[in-house]
Design a protein around this motif. Structure first.
Motif, PDB file in Angstrom:
ATOM      1  N   PRO A   1       0.804  -1.238   0.000  1.00 36.03           N
ATOM      2  CA  PRO A   1       0.000   0.000   0.000  1.00 36.03           C
ATOM      3  C   PRO A   1       0.831   1.279   0.000  1.00 36.03           C
ATOM      4  CG  PRO A   1      -0.951  -1.618   1.469  1.00 36.03           C
ATOM      5  CD  PRO A   1       0.389  -2.172   1.057  1.00 36.03           C
TER       6      PRO A   1
ATOM      7  N   GLY B   1       1.486  -7.373   2.264  1.00 34.55           N
ATOM      8  CA  GLY B   1       1.730  -5.948   2.489  1.00 34.55           C
ATOM      9  C   GLY B   1       0.467  -5.178   2.817  1.00 34.55           C
ATOM     10  N   GLY B   2      -0.692  -5.713   2.379  1.00 34.00           N
ATOM     11  CA  GLY B   2      -1.948  -5.051   2.706  1.00 34.00           C
ATOM     12  C   GLY B   2      -2.821  -4.702   1.510  1.00 34.00           C
TER      13      GLY B   2
ATOM     14  N   THR C   1      -5.543  -5.653  -1.009  1.00 32.64           N
ATOM     15  CA  THR C   1      -6.593  -6.656  -0.877  1.00 32.64           C
ATOM     16  C   THR C   1      -7.060  -7.176  -2.233  1.00 32.64           C
ATOM     17  OG1 THR C   1      -7.308  -5.543   1.148  1.00 32.64           O
ATOM     18  CG2 THR C   1      -8.888  -7.070   0.139  1.00 32.64           C
ATOM     19  N   THR C   2      -7.273  -6.283  -3.197  1.00 33.74           N
ATOM     20  CA  THR C   2      -7.860  -6.682  -4.487  1.00 33.74           C
ATOM     21  C   THR C   2      -7.039  -6.102  -5.641  1.00 33.74           C
ATOM     22  OG1 THR C   2      -9.266  -4.723  -4.582  1.00 33.74           O
ATOM     23  CG2 THR C   2     -10.211  -6.697  -3.531  1.00 33.74           C
TER      24      THR C   2
ATOM     25  N   GLU D   1      -8.273  -4.344  -7.950  1.00 30.52           N
ATOM     26  CA  GLU D   1      -8.716  -2.957  -8.121  1.00 30.52           C
ATOM     27  C   GLU D   1      -7.884  -2.011  -7.253  1.00 30.52           C
ATOM     28  OE1 GLU D   1     -10.657  -5.577  -7.806  1.00 30.52           O
ATOM     29  OE2 GLU D   1     -11.910  -5.536  -9.614  1.00 30.52           O
ATOM     30  N   GLU D   2      -7.657  -2.403  -6.012  1.00 30.05           N
ATOM     31  CA  GLU D   2      -6.864  -1.561  -5.106  1.00 30.05           C
ATOM     32  C   GLU D   2      -5.432  -1.419  -5.636  1.00 30.05           C
ATOM     33  OE1 GLU D   2      -6.477  -3.060  -1.105  1.00 30.05           O
ATOM     34  OE2 GLU D   2      -5.480  -1.242  -0.404  1.00 30.05           O
TER      35      GLU D   2
ATOM     36  N   LEU E   1      -5.522   0.951  -8.668  1.00 36.14           N
ATOM     37  CA  LEU E   1      -5.741   2.364  -8.314  1.00 36.14           C
ATOM     38  C   LEU E   1      -4.458   2.977  -7.744  1.00 36.14           C
ATOM     39  CD1 LEU E   1      -9.289   1.877  -6.818  1.00 36.14           C
ATOM     40  CD2 LEU E   1      -8.769   3.355  -8.788  1.00 36.14           C
TER      41      LEU E   1
ATOM     42  N   ILE F   1       4.352  10.014   3.256  1.00 39.18           N
ATOM     43  CA  ILE F   1       3.369   9.501   4.217  1.00 39.18           C
ATOM     44  C   ILE F   1       3.508  10.207   5.567  1.00 39.18           C
ATOM     45  CG2 ILE F   1       2.662   7.466   5.555  1.00 39.18           C
ATOM     46  CD1 ILE F   1       3.582   5.750   3.166  1.00 39.18           C
ATOM     47  N   TYR F   2       4.751  10.360   6.021  1.00 39.42           N
ATOM     48  CA  TYR F   2       4.954  10.795   7.409  1.00 39.42           C
ATOM     49  C   TYR F   2       5.111  12.304   7.568  1.00 39.42           C
ATOM     50  CZ  TYR F   2       5.116   5.857   8.235  1.00 39.42           C
ATOM     51  OH  TYR F   2       4.760   4.547   8.295  1.00 39.42           O
TER      52      TYR F   2
ATOM     53  N   ILE G   1      -3.949   7.206   7.751  1.00 38.50           N
ATOM     54  CA  ILE G   1      -4.184   8.183   6.683  1.00 38.50           C
ATOM     55  C   ILE G   1      -5.503   7.895   5.996  1.00 38.50           C
ATOM     56  CG2 ILE G   1      -3.397   8.887   4.373  1.00 38.50           C
ATOM     57  CD1 ILE G   1      -0.594   8.595   5.219  1.00 38.50           C
TER      58      ILE G   1
ATOM     59  N   VAL H   1      -7.008   8.413   2.539  1.00 39.45           N
ATOM     60  CA  VAL H   1      -6.432   8.743   1.231  1.00 39.45           C
ATOM     61  C   VAL H   1      -7.331   9.716   0.477  1.00 39.45           C
ATOM     62  CG1 VAL H   1      -5.549   7.799  -0.942  1.00 39.45           C
ATOM     63  CG2 VAL H   1      -5.331   6.469   1.165  1.00 39.45           C
TER      64      VAL H   1
ATOM     65  N   VAL I   1      -5.840   3.913   6.189  1.00 39.59           N
ATOM     66  CA  VAL I   1      -4.641   3.068   6.158  1.00 39.59           C
ATOM     67  C   VAL I   1      -3.799   3.363   7.399  1.00 39.59           C
ATOM     68  CG1 VAL I   1      -2.544   2.483   4.882  1.00 39.59           C
ATOM     69  CG2 VAL I   1      -4.624   3.148   3.639  1.00 39.59           C
TER      70      VAL I   1
ATOM     71  N   VAL J   1      -0.550   3.725   9.317  1.00 39.69           N
ATOM     72  CA  VAL J   1       0.843   3.932   8.903  1.00 39.69           C
ATOM     73  C   VAL J   1       1.806   3.624  10.054  1.00 39.69           C
ATOM     74  CG1 VAL J   1       0.236   5.510   7.046  1.00 39.69           C
ATOM     75  CG2 VAL J   1       0.821   6.444   9.293  1.00 39.69           C
ATOM     76  N   GLU J   2       1.222   3.084  11.115  1.00 35.62           N
ATOM     77  CA  GLU J   2       2.005   2.511  12.210  1.00 35.62           C
ATOM     78  C   GLU J   2       1.247   1.260  12.665  1.00 35.62           C
ATOM     79  OE1 GLU J   2       2.273   5.739  14.995  1.00 35.62           O
ATOM     80  OE2 GLU J   2       3.502   6.868  13.581  1.00 35.62           O
TER      81      GLU J   2
ATOM     82  N   VAL K   1       0.720  -2.692   9.948  1.00 31.71           N
ATOM     83  CA  VAL K   1       1.081  -1.413   9.336  1.00 31.71           C
ATOM     84  C   VAL K   1       0.809  -1.444   7.817  1.00 31.71           C
ATOM     85  CG1 VAL K   1       3.545  -2.017   9.079  1.00 31.71           C
ATOM     86  CG2 VAL K   1       2.853   0.395   9.192  1.00 31.71           C
ATOM     87  N   TYR K   2       0.260  -0.380   7.303  1.00 29.38           N
ATOM     88  CA  TYR K   2      -0.138  -0.160   5.893  1.00 29.38           C
ATOM     89  C   TYR K   2      -1.379  -0.957   5.472  1.00 29.38           C
ATOM     90  CZ  TYR K   2       4.495   1.895   5.940  1.00 29.38           C
ATOM     91  OH  TYR K   2       5.598   2.638   6.287  1.00 29.38           O
ATOM     92  N   HIS K   3      -1.970  -1.699   6.404  1.00 27.83           N
ATOM     93  CA  HIS K   3      -3.246  -2.357   6.101  1.00 27.83           C
ATOM     94  C   HIS K   3      -4.392  -1.386   6.425  1.00 27.83           C
ATOM     95  CE1 HIS K   3      -1.986  -6.819   5.778  1.00 27.83           C
ATOM     96  NE2 HIS K   3      -0.899  -6.075   5.650  1.00 27.83           N
ATOM     97  N   LYS K   4      -5.599  -1.799   6.020  1.00 23.44           N
ATOM     98  CA  LYS K   4      -6.766  -0.914   6.130  1.00 23.44           C
ATOM     99  C   LYS K   4      -7.644  -1.296   7.325  1.00 23.44           C
ATOM    100  CE  LYS K   4      -7.851  -2.453   2.050  1.00 23.44           C
ATOM    101  NZ  LYS K   4      -6.577  -3.145   1.738  1.00 23.44           N
TER     102      LYS K   4
ATOM    103  N   LYS L   1     -11.600   3.074  -1.307  1.00 22.97           N
ATOM    104  CA  LYS L   1     -10.265   3.642  -1.035  1.00 22.97           C
ATOM    105  C   LYS L   1      -9.843   4.360  -2.302  1.00 22.97           C
ATOM    106  CE  LYS L   1      -5.477   2.373   0.094  1.00 22.97           C
ATOM    107  NZ  LYS L   1      -4.494   1.273   0.100  1.00 22.97           N
ATOM    108  N   TYR L   2      -9.041   5.381  -2.216  1.00 21.60           N
ATOM    109  CA  TYR L   2      -8.684   6.235  -3.365  1.00 21.60           C
ATOM    110  C   TYR L   2      -9.953   6.867  -3.971  1.00 21.60           C
ATOM    111  CZ  TYR L   2      -4.210   3.599  -3.452  1.00 21.60           C
ATOM    112  OH  TYR L   2      -3.010   2.993  -3.143  1.00 21.60           O
TER     113      TYR L   2
ATOM    114  N   GLU M   1     -12.562   5.296  -4.767  1.00 23.70           N
ATOM    115  CA  GLU M   1     -13.139   4.334  -5.714  1.00 23.70           C
ATOM    116  C   GLU M   1     -13.432   3.024  -4.986  1.00 23.70           C
ATOM    117  OE1 GLU M   1     -13.520   4.822  -9.133  1.00 23.70           O
ATOM    118  OE2 GLU M   1     -12.711   6.870  -9.052  1.00 23.70           O
TER     119      GLU M   1
ATOM    120  N   ILE N   1     -12.854  -0.532  -4.169  1.00 19.13           N
ATOM    121  CA  ILE N   1     -11.777  -1.517  -4.359  1.00 19.13           C
ATOM    122  C   ILE N   1     -12.285  -2.932  -4.162  1.00 19.13           C
ATOM    123  CG2 ILE N   1      -9.916   0.081  -3.697  1.00 19.13           C
ATOM    124  CD1 ILE N   1      -9.859  -1.527  -0.968  1.00 19.13           C
TER     125      ILE N   1
ATOM    126  N   HIS O   1      -9.468  -6.652   4.994  1.00 15.00           N
ATOM    127  CA  HIS O   1      -8.504  -7.268   4.066  1.00 15.00           C
ATOM    128  C   HIS O   1      -9.151  -8.476   3.381  1.00 15.00           C
ATOM    129  CE1 HIS O   1      -4.689  -7.626   2.172  1.00 15.00           C
ATOM    130  NE2 HIS O   1      -4.087  -8.442   3.019  1.00 15.00           N
ATOM    131  N   VAL O   2      -8.337  -9.372   2.853  1.00 19.72           N
ATOM    132  CA  VAL O   2      -8.846 -10.490   2.031  1.00 19.72           C
ATOM    133  C   VAL O   2      -9.823 -11.401   2.791  1.00 19.72           C
ATOM    134  CG1 VAL O   2      -6.928 -10.533   0.391  1.00 19.72           C
ATOM    135  CG2 VAL O   2      -6.697 -11.754   2.543  1.00 19.72           C
TER     136      VAL O   2
END
Lengths: 387, 107
Positions: free
Chosen positions: A158, A240-241, A243-244, A246-247, A250, A342-343, B20, B22, B30, B32-33, B59-62, B76-77, B79, B81, B95-96
């Motif tokens: 992500p 990494g996070g 999911t799809t 589409e994600e 994007l 990001i930070y 964050i 987006v 998301v 970020v920690e 981290v970085y997951h939703k 997300k974004y 749109e 997803i 997630h999945v």
């Protein structure tokens, strides 16, 4: 006008490197090409695993890549080595290169020269001569508008969509504004984001072409009884996070920034337009990069969330991550840390300035980490099995 | 030695896991920690949004910004997803295991 110091070629194009390419016309010539390149400083080659026993469309792909590699402005001249009986016959390879460029060309057919050792001897002498000629060239001021920059993402997570691809998009916008040509690639990663790209097409033709290359790709995979979503997102993407698909898409299309899409190129086709263009390439990194470099890209910018080693024998590959942990873990393979996007909100402009400067420095000779570590592996697209 | 409590709110924010948003249209944010279940998460929006983590979030997951029902679009974004394949409470990992592509759902 913005300029950088590059190598002017007799066909009018501008290189950022000054290599001599030892070009194997097929897998049966790859070992000889490797032996020649190993002897000669500043000679580069690649492991051609194709070039024979291929259906017509597949043969056309490798022919386009070979011709494009030889014509790439980072190449001073080319020594072609063929076995002699392969489908990619020497005269066909030579003609395909000559359609694209008038740069120096030498050729050796192993079965006619009398085997490996005689061919290595002759081709090595020819390569020595070209390398020495190339060494006389000096860099000259050239317009930035001559730069074609391939964009790629691999091993995404992500952070690619949050930072690294955003930075590449910023570069893409700036290059387009300077009259250069950024290439957005990876057709499989337009899926789910095609409407956003289509809305930025220069005209109806370009818009239709964007939808066409995606449908063509999906249909092709369907025709062999497979699903384009198999393995995409990859296990690493998901860990990494992402999911799809589409994600992933994007996030991926951020590499193309926000400017108008002027043209949709076939794999390995040279751009006819300046500004942002799309090339129809796989999501697979190495074969996507190969298509863009064959299309004339002198530099590739490559983002990775997980960290990727990818380089290329002809063009410098600048690697960027938006993941600060990955930067620490994969610093030997990563040139730019974009995690401050990001930070530290609001840091994009500053980082964009630095990144454009980095691209100019690499264009003027600064070596990337992949170049320093001699990363050479490459791949070329294929439609089907050998025949 | 006794650890002193944070002197002011800003210092306390520094220790809160950040996230964050987006795009303003999104219904997920998301991390970020790394986030642990029960953490108070600070989503960096204007003004900042705070919510409690219903699960751990890598981290970085939703994670969900509001309660999502099975069948809801996950955005997300700005749109879609994917589509929620289960009810997802506010603050839970997205997630999945609880989202899939609409095109895979329709097959």
């Amino acid at each position: 006008m913005e300029t950088f110091l590059g190598y002017k070629r007799p066909d009018g194009r501008v290189g950022v490197r000054n290599h001599v390419l030892i070009l194997p016309a097929s897998m049966c010539a790859s070992d000889v090409a490797r032996m020649v390149a190993a002897q000669v400083k500043n000679a580069v080659t690649f492991n051609n695993q194709l070039g024979c026993s291929q259906v017509h469309k597949d043969q056309q792909y490798i022919m386009d890549v070979m011709a494009g590699y030889a014509a790439n402005p980072n190449v001073y001249g080319t020594v072609i080595v063929s076995l002699g009986c392969e489908n990619c016959q020497m005269d066909l390879v030579e003609a395909a290169i000559r359609e694209r460029t008038n740069k120096p060309l030498e050729k050796f057919i192993i079965q006619e020269e009398g085997g490996t050792i005689r061919t290595v001897e002759k081709a090595t002498r020819a390569a020595m001569k070209l390398v020495q000629e190339a060494s006389l060239l000096q860099r000259e001021p050239c317009p930035v508008s001559e730069l074609i920059v391939g964009t790629e993402c691999g091993g995404s997570d992500p952070t690619s969509g949050l930072a690294a691809n955003i930075l590449v998009g910023e570069l893409s916008d700036r290059l387009a504004a300077l009259g250069g040509t950024p290439i957005l690639s990876e057709t499989t990663e337009f899926i789910g984001a095609e409407h956003i790209l289509a809305a930025r097409a220069k005209d109806e033709t370009v818009k239709n072409r964007i939808y066409e290359i995606i449908k063509r790709y999906e249909d092709h995979i369907k025709n062999i009884g497979e699903d384009i979503r198999d393995g995409n997102p990859s296990p690493g993407n998901k860990a990494g996070g992402i999911t799809t698909l589409e994600e992933k898409s994007l996030g991926c299309i951020h590499k193309g920034g926000h400017s108008v899409i002027n043209e949709v190129l076939e794999y390995a086709e040279e751009p006819h337009e300046k500004g942002l263009v799309i090339m129809d390439t796989p999501g697979n990194d190495m074969s996507s990069i190969a298509g863009m470099i064959a299309g004339g890209a002198q530099i590739v910018v490559f983002t990775s969330g997980r960290g990727a080693p990818t380089g290329h024998p002809i063009a410098p590959v600048i690697k960027i991550t938006g993941n600060r942990e990955t930067y620490k873990a994969m610093e030997d393979n990563t040139d730019v840390d974009a995690s401050s996007i990001i930070y530290k909100p609001g840091s994009l402009q500053e980082l964009g300035d630095l990144f454009l400067q980095e691209v100019f420095e690499v264009a003027q000779g600064k070596l990337t980490k992949a170049e320093i570590l001699n990363f050479m592996e490459t791949a070329v697209v294929r439609l089907c099995n050998f025949v | 030695m006794v650890r002193q409590a944070p002197a002011d709110c800003e210092e306390r924010e520094g220790t809160m896991p950040k996230a964050i948003l987006v795009n303003p249209k999104d219904n997920v944010a998301v991390a970020v920690e790394p986030v642990r279940k029960g953490d108070e998460i600070l989503v960096q929006t204007e003004p900042p949004l705070r919510l409690t983590a219903a699960t751990d979030v890598t981290v970085y997951h939703k994670f969900a910004l509001r309660d999502l029902s099975r069948g809801d679009s996950v955005v997300k974004y700005g749109e879609e997803i994917g589509v929620a394949t289960a009810d997802i409470p506010k603050g839970a990992h997205v997630h999945v295991h609880n989202v899939t592509s609409r095109s895979l759902l329709e097959e």
